[in-house]
Design a protein around this motif. Structure first.
Motif, PDB file in Angstrom:
ATOM      1  N   UNK A  16       0.839  -1.208   0.000  1.00  0.00           N
ATOM      2  CA  UNK A  16       0.000   0.000   0.000  1.00  0.00           C
ATOM      3  C   UNK A  16       0.876   1.262   0.000  1.00  0.00           C
ATOM      4  N   UNK A  17       2.021   1.235   0.718  1.00  0.00           N
ATOM      5  CA  UNK A  17       2.928   2.395   0.718  1.00  0.00           C
ATOM      6  C   UNK A  17       3.505   2.624  -0.675  1.00  0.00           C
ATOM      7  N   UNK A  18       3.937   1.559  -1.333  1.00  0.00           N
ATOM      8  CA  UNK A  18       4.487   1.687  -2.693  1.00  0.00           C
ATOM      9  C   UNK A  18       3.434   2.235  -3.643  1.00  0.00           C
ATOM     10  N   UNK A  19       2.226   1.700  -3.528  1.00  0.00           N
ATOM     11  CA  UNK A  19       1.158   2.145  -4.431  1.00  0.00           C
ATOM     12  C   UNK A  19       0.816   3.613  -4.199  1.00  0.00           C
ATOM     13  N   UNK A  62       8.033   3.922   5.338  1.00  0.00           N
ATOM     14  CA  UNK A  62       8.432   3.425   4.022  1.00  0.00           C
ATOM     15  C   UNK A  62       7.982   4.388   2.926  1.00  0.00           C
ATOM     16  N   UNK A  63       6.753   4.921   3.057  1.00  0.00           N
ATOM     17  CA  UNK A  63       6.270   5.892   2.077  1.00  0.00           C
ATOM     18  C   UNK A  63       7.106   7.164   2.102  1.00  0.00           C
ATOM     19  N   UNK A  64       7.517   7.590   3.301  1.00  0.00           N
ATOM     20  CA  UNK A  64       8.361   8.776   3.428  1.00  0.00           C
ATOM     21  C   UNK A  64       9.714   8.557   2.732  1.00  0.00           C
ATOM     22  N   UNK A  65      10.296   7.391   2.972  1.00  0.00           N
ATOM     23  CA  UNK A  65      11.587   7.077   2.356  1.00  0.00           C
ATOM     24  C   UNK A  65      11.489   7.039   0.836  1.00  0.00           C
ATOM     25  N   UNK A  66      10.447   6.355   0.300  1.00  0.00           N
ATOM     26  CA  UNK A  66      10.268   6.276  -1.160  1.00  0.00           C
ATOM     27  C   UNK A  66       9.990   7.661  -1.756  1.00  0.00           C
ATOM     28  N   UNK A  67       9.177   8.439  -1.058  1.00  0.00           N
ATOM     29  CA  UNK A  67       8.867   9.793  -1.546  1.00  0.00           C
ATOM     30  C   UNK A  67      10.129  10.652  -1.579  1.00  0.00           C
ATOM     31  N   UNK A  68      10.979  10.521  -0.536  1.00  0.00           N
ATOM     32  CA  UNK A  68      12.216  11.294  -0.491  1.00  0.00           C
ATOM     33  C   UNK A  68      13.110  10.967  -1.684  1.00  0.00           C
ATOM     34  N   UNK A  69      13.193   9.685  -2.012  1.00  0.00           N
ATOM     35  CA  UNK A  69      13.992   9.285  -3.175  1.00  0.00           C
ATOM     36  C   UNK A  69      13.461   9.906  -4.453  1.00  0.00           C
ATOM     37  N   UNK A  92      13.323  22.301   2.049  1.00  0.00           N
ATOM     38  CA  UNK A  92      12.010  21.707   1.785  1.00  0.00           C
ATOM     39  C   UNK A  92      12.036  20.200   1.939  1.00  0.00           C
ATOM     40  N   UNK A  93      13.150  19.576   1.438  1.00  0.00           N
ATOM     41  CA  UNK A  93      13.234  18.110   1.552  1.00  0.00           C
ATOM     42  C   UNK A  93      13.375  17.691   3.022  1.00  0.00           C
ATOM     43  N   UNK A  94      14.176  18.482   3.781  1.00  0.00           N
ATOM     44  CA  UNK A  94      14.337  18.163   5.204  1.00  0.00           C
ATOM     45  C   UNK A  94      13.017  18.320   5.963  1.00  0.00           C
ATOM     46  N   UNK A  95      12.291  19.392   5.619  1.00  0.00           N
ATOM     47  CA  UNK A  95      10.975  19.585   6.261  1.00  0.00           C
ATOM     48  C   UNK A  95      10.043  18.414   5.937  1.00  0.00           C
ATOM     49  N   UNK A 101       8.136  11.851   9.157  1.00  0.00           N
ATOM     50  CA  UNK A 101       8.487  11.069  10.346  1.00  0.00           C
ATOM     51  C   UNK A 101       7.599  11.426  11.520  1.00  0.00           C
ATOM     52  N   UNK A 102       7.304  12.739  11.682  1.00  0.00           N
ATOM     53  CA  UNK A 102       6.435  13.175  12.784  1.00  0.00           C
ATOM     54  C   UNK A 102       5.037  12.592  12.641  1.00  0.00           C
TER      55      UNK A 102
END
Length: 486
Positions: A16-19, A62-69, A92-95, A101-102
């Motif tokens: 679901x996170x990947x999708x 996991x969604x945060x990590x994929x989005x960051x990439x 912006x990327x750090x925020x 994460x928050x």
């Protein structure tokens, strides 16, 4: 099974996170002309939020990590190896990373709070149920104690090996012991261990979980008494209730009633024999004398007498013959002389011949040539049982044949079988219409001899009555003197 379920659950959350991230990337690519390439958070931030809310904190991270990439890939110029060049893009990327994460931490915290609230609610319900169960248990124990302490019979709480855990005041009074003494001596000190019925009773309780029988119990002073014992194994199978009722008064009443019944049978047989002898000695002789007189008159009728006088005398002789036959049958019904002179077998055969002539039902008597003479008590009782059975057959069965079998082997066995219509046995108790008395009388006569009575019948299958009297029953009957002079 639980491990597989958890693995599948984690797989679907990751999927679901990947999708969600893929969908955000597609929307961002389609609407890039509208929002511009410097606003990637517009689509990836909702994807992270929704994934964290519905898939949990792990799926959100996991969604945060994929989005960051993906965001970094879009912001980094080609050839710079994912190194964001502009300071505003870095901020912006750090925020975005901190916000994602928050959100995941907030979702995790809310999830934990819900779990704790559910656990607290469950604990409260469990505590409430326990309080209710404890109240019911206290109420049940109070009721049990009231019943236990105030029961009019002796009540024991025991374990399977016979150890007594508790005894009520009636038990202490019945056995003349304190509760501590009863708990110390257990079953072995309460029930006579030599009672032949004890082992079978214990085996029955093991098989069926309950028992009800009569056993011999022992008081504290060593005296014994007959008791009715009821016992049931409780649900935990580690304890059982035992209720003991002193039936000495009932036994005394039964013995008194049995003595009365024995005395009545003795008097009945004596009366039958007396009437039969009177009929033979007085009425029979008078009838014989009357017959001689009628014959003498017939020989001396004068030649000038009326023509009907000889016919009247002949009719009178025939009537006298019928009366004589009826009286002989009545004498045999009251007390067949074969019973006193030739024994039981010949008495039954003689009665069967008259019965067959009177009813048309064939009677076959089977007995060995060496069948012995029995005591007067036993012969009389077995003859009366046979007589009663034949009377029932003629009244109710519609049979055409009755077979009477006498057998002697360590006791006497009498079997009476007819080929009638049979019936559905209901109860040995006599019915208001009068039926059932015959079976009751036969059973009581057998029990007075210490014998065993059984009835086998079914609709359309005839009826079999079986009486068995062992040697000790024969001796008991002779000691009781049934059918002898009182």
């Amino acid at each position: 099974m639980g491990v597989l379920k958890n693995t599948l659950n984690r797989f679907w959350k990751a999927l679901s996170a990947v999708c969600a991230v893929a969908l955000a990337a597609m929307l961002q690519a389609q609407l890039q002309d509208v929002v511009g390439e410097r606003f990637p958070l517009l689509f990836f931030f909702p994807a992270v939020t929704l994934t964290a809310l519905y898939g949990g904190a792990t799926a959100g991270l996991l969604a945060t990590f994929l989005s960051t990439l993906l965001i970094s890939y879009q912001l980094v110029p080609r050839g710079h190896f994912f190194m964001v060049q502009q300071a505003s893009d870095r901020v912006g990327l750090l925020v975005f990373i901190i916000s994602g994460t928050a959100i995941c931490l907030i979702v995790k915290t809310l999830h934990n709070l819900r779990i704790r609230a559910a656990e607290a609610e469950l604990q409260a319900r469990v505590a409430e149920v326990r309080r209710a169960d404890a109240a019911k248990l206290l109420e049940s124990e109070a009721r049990y104690r009231i019943l236990f302490e105030n029961n009019m019979d002796a009540v024991f709480l025991t374990v399977p090996d016979g150890t007594v855990i508790a005894a009520n005041p009636v038990a202490c009074a019945m056995f003349g012991r304190t509760e501590e003494e009863l708990c110390r001596i257990g079953r072995a000190g309460v029930v006579d261990q030599g009672d032949p019925s004890l082992q079978e009773a214990l085996a029955q309780r093991v098989r069926e979980g309950r028992l009800q029988c009569e056993l011999t119990c022992v008081r504290g002073d060593g005296t014994t008494f007959e008791a009715e014992v009821s016992s049931v194994i409780l649900h935990d199978e580690n304890h059982s209730f035992v209720i003991i009722r002193d039936i000495t008064p009932r036994k005394l009443a039964e013995q008194t009633q049995k003595r009365y019944a024995q005395r009545l049978i003795v008097q009945e047989e004596d009366l039958r024999k007396s009437i039969a002898m009177d009929l033979h000695d007085h009425v029979g002789q008078l009838l014989v004398a009357l017959g001689f007189n009628l014959r003498h008159l017939g020989l001396r009728v004068p030649e000038g007498a009326a023509a009907d006088v000889p016919q009247i005398l002949e009719d009178s002789r025939l009537l006298l013959k019928d009366v004589n036959t009826s009286i002989r049958d009545l004498m045999a019904e009251l007390r067949p002389h074969q019973l006193d002179t030739l024994g039981l077998v010949e008495a039954i055969r003689s009665y069967g011949m008259r019965y067959q002539k009177r009813t048309g039902i064939k009677v076959e008597v089977l007995a060995g040539e060496d069948f012995p003479r029995l005591g007067s008590t036993l012969e009389t009782a077995l003859f009366r049982i046979t007589q009663e059975a034949l009377n029932n057959t003629s009244k109710y069965s519609g049979a055409s044949k009755v077979t009477v079998v006498l057998h002697d082997a360590g006791g006497v066995s009498l079997t009476i079988t007819d080929d009638g219509k049979g019936f559905e046995p209901q109860s040995d108790l006599p019915q208001p219409t009068g039926s059932g008395w015959g079976l009751t009388i036969m059973r009581e006569r057998t029990e007075l001899l210490g014998g065993r009575f059984s009835l086998e019948t079914a609709p359309g299958r005839g009826t079999t009555i079986r009486v068995t009297v062992r040697d000790e029953g024969m001796r008991q009957g002779e000691r009781q003197g049934l059918g002898s002079k009182g």
